[in-house]
Design a protein around this motif. Sequence first.
Motif, PDB file in Angstrom:
ATOM      1  N   PHE A 101       2.920  -8.845  -3.285  1.00 12.16           N
ATOM      2  CA  PHE A 101       3.149  -8.215  -1.992  1.00 12.16           C
ATOM      3  C   PHE A 101       3.884  -9.183  -1.083  1.00 12.16           C
ATOM      4  O   PHE A 101       3.871 -10.392  -1.306  1.00 12.16           O
ATOM      5  CB  PHE A 101       1.829  -7.769  -1.341  1.00 12.16           C
ATOM      6  CG  PHE A 101       0.881  -8.893  -1.034  1.00 12.16           C
ATOM      7  CD1 PHE A 101       0.843  -9.442   0.231  1.00 12.16           C
ATOM      8  CD2 PHE A 101       0.037  -9.408  -2.010  1.00 12.16           C
ATOM      9  CE1 PHE A 101      -0.028 -10.485   0.523  1.00 12.16           C
ATOM     10  CE2 PHE A 101      -0.832 -10.442  -1.732  1.00 12.16           C
ATOM     11  CZ  PHE A 101      -0.861 -10.985  -0.455  1.00 12.16           C
ATOM     12  N   THR A 102       4.512  -8.658  -0.064  1.00 15.80           N
ATOM     13  CA  THR A 102       5.197  -9.475   0.923  1.00 15.80           C
ATOM     14  C   THR A 102       4.162 -10.296   1.676  1.00 15.80           C
ATOM     15  O   THR A 102       3.154  -9.763   2.132  1.00 15.80           O
ATOM     16  CB  THR A 102       5.966  -8.581   1.920  1.00 15.80           C
ATOM     17  OG1 THR A 102       6.843  -7.751   1.177  1.00 15.80           O
ATOM     18  CG2 THR A 102       6.744  -9.411   2.912  1.00 15.80           C
ATOM     19  N   ASP A 127       3.032 -11.168   4.465  1.00 21.22           N
ATOM     20  CA  ASP A 127       3.100 -10.802   5.876  1.00 21.22           C
ATOM     21  C   ASP A 127       1.702 -10.368   6.290  1.00 21.22           C
ATOM     22  O   ASP A 127       1.182  -9.374   5.780  1.00 21.22           O
ATOM     23  CB  ASP A 127       4.107  -9.660   6.059  1.00 21.22           C
ATOM     24  CG  ASP A 127       4.221  -9.187   7.486  1.00 21.22           C
ATOM     25  OD1 ASP A 127       3.503  -9.689   8.364  1.00 21.22           O
ATOM     26  OD2 ASP A 127       5.058  -8.295   7.728  1.00 21.22           O
ATOM     27  N   GLU A 140       0.668  -6.814   6.848  1.00 24.75           N
ATOM     28  CA  GLU A 140       0.528  -5.889   5.709  1.00 24.75           C
ATOM     29  C   GLU A 140      -0.807  -6.013   4.997  1.00 24.75           C
ATOM     30  O   GLU A 140      -1.108  -5.220   4.098  1.00 24.75           O
ATOM     31  CB  GLU A 140       1.662  -6.114   4.718  1.00 24.75           C
ATOM     32  CG  GLU A 140       3.006  -5.666   5.255  1.00 24.75           C
ATOM     33  CD  GLU A 140       4.073  -5.651   4.176  1.00 24.75           C
ATOM     34  OE1 GLU A 140       3.726  -5.533   2.988  1.00 24.75           O
ATOM     35  OE2 GLU A 140       5.247  -5.759   4.538  1.00 24.75           O
ATOM     36  N   GLN A 179      -2.978  -2.852   4.403  1.00 22.52           N
ATOM     37  CA  GLN A 179      -2.453  -1.959   3.375  1.00 22.52           C
ATOM     38  C   GLN A 179      -2.690  -2.528   1.975  1.00 22.52           C
ATOM     39  O   GLN A 179      -2.994  -1.794   1.040  1.00 22.52           O
ATOM     40  CB  GLN A 179      -0.950  -1.700   3.570  1.00 22.52           C
ATOM     41  CG  GLN A 179      -0.625  -0.921   4.822  1.00 22.52           C
ATOM     42  CD  GLN A 179      -0.399  -1.830   6.035  1.00 22.52           C
ATOM     43  OE1 GLN A 179      -0.896  -2.948   6.125  1.00 22.52           O
ATOM     44  NE2 GLN A 179       0.351  -1.312   7.000  1.00 22.52           N
TER      45      GLN A 179
END
Length: 65
Positions: A44-45, A47, A50, A53
């Motif tokens: 995943f990014t 960040d 996020e 999520q």
Amino acid sequence: MPEALTTLMPHAFILDVEDKPRLKAHFARMADLTQDIPCFALDFTRDYAELPQVRRAVLENFSGN
């Protein structure tokens, strides 16, 4: 699961690569581990916004939803 084993092996710390019996046993344990438990890759990014999520997706995966 060969993909899991090849992914995990670079993270295995092996102090003495000349100790062949211990090295063989270590590889066998890692292979057993990847056969005995489900292994997943999480990509995943990076960040912080996020993370909710990402958490939701992981929990849904394990709950079967």
